[in-house]
Design a protein around this motif. Structure first.
Motif, mmCIF file in Angstrom:
data_model
loop_
_atom_site.group_PDB
_atom_site.id
_atom_site.type_symbol
_atom_site.label_atom_id
_atom_site.label_comp_id
_atom_site.label_asym_id
_atom_site.label_seq_id
_atom_site.Cartn_x
_atom_site.Cartn_y
_atom_site.Cartn_z
ATOM 1 N N ASP A 10 -4.875 15.059 -7.127
ATOM 2 C CA ASP A 10 -4.829 14.399 -5.831
ATOM 3 C C ASP A 10 -4.640 12.906 -6.078
ATOM 4 O O ASP A 10 -5.245 12.338 -6.975
ATOM 5 N N SER A 11 -3.760 12.264 -5.310
ATOM 6 C CA SER A 11 -3.474 10.848 -5.495
ATOM 7 C C SER A 11 -3.265 10.184 -4.151
ATOM 8 O O SER A 11 -3.097 10.837 -3.133
ATOM 9 N N LYS A 12 -3.204 8.884 -4.216
ATOM 10 C CA LYS A 12 -2.864 8.094 -3.045
ATOM 11 C C LYS A 12 -1.719 7.177 -3.467
ATOM 12 O O LYS A 12 -1.836 6.428 -4.435
ATOM 13 N N VAL A 13 -0.582 7.253 -2.772
ATOM 14 C CA VAL A 13 0.590 6.441 -3.081
ATOM 15 C C VAL A 13 1.002 5.710 -1.818
ATOM 16 O O VAL A 13 1.319 6.338 -0.807
ATOM 17 N N ALA A 14 0.997 4.386 -1.877
ATOM 18 C CA ALA A 14 1.363 3.543 -0.736
ATOM 19 C C ALA A 14 0.604 3.942 0.520
ATOM 20 O O ALA A 14 1.156 3.965 1.613
ATOM 21 N N GLY A 15 -0.656 4.306 0.344
ATOM 22 C CA GLY A 15 -1.475 4.664 1.487
ATOM 23 C C GLY A 15 -1.385 6.112 1.932
ATOM 24 O O GLY A 15 -2.096 6.532 2.834
ATOM 25 N N TYR A 16 -0.525 6.894 1.307
ATOM 26 C CA TYR A 16 -0.355 8.305 1.662
ATOM 27 C C TYR A 16 -1.134 9.181 0.690
ATOM 28 O O TYR A 16 -1.075 8.982 -0.518
ATOM 29 N N HIS A 17 -1.824 10.174 1.230
ATOM 30 C CA HIS A 17 -2.542 11.136 0.396
ATOM 31 C C HIS A 17 -1.544 12.177 -0.116
ATOM 32 O O HIS A 17 -0.822 12.791 0.652
#
Length: 94
Positions: A10-17
């Motif tokens: 699970d990650s967060k990229v540019a504010g997106y989950h």
């Protein structure tokens, strides 16, 4: 677009989950033309690379991580030679 990837955590990229297991496509074309990363990205300016070490994540045509192109090092060395040869040969016709 680069090859399809899958997120391993699970990650967060540019504010997106981004949940684990999500299939990801990387738009290298858009990254290479992003004015937030490059000054005047639409112009051909090879001098922007002279004497500076460019972050590897900005040069995505070769991919990143364990799926990176195994010919990256060779390509980086040969492209200058190939370009120089073409310039030299184009001047011989004059």
């Amino acid at each position: 677009m680069l090859l399809l990837h899958e997120s391993s955590d699970d990650s967060k990229v540019a504010g997106y989950h981004v949940p684990r297991g999500t299939m990801l496509l990387v738009n290298a074309w858009a990254i290479h033309r992003d004015p937030l990363l490059w000054e005047d990205p639409e112009s051909f300016k090879p001098e922007r690379f002279e004497g500076v070490e460019v972050e590897s994540w900005k040069l995505l045509p070769f991919g990143m991580g364990r799926r990176a192109c195994p010919g990256y090092g060779l390509a980086q060395r040969v492209v200058g030679l190939a370009l120089g040869t073409m310039v030299l040969l184009s001047g011989k016709g004059n």
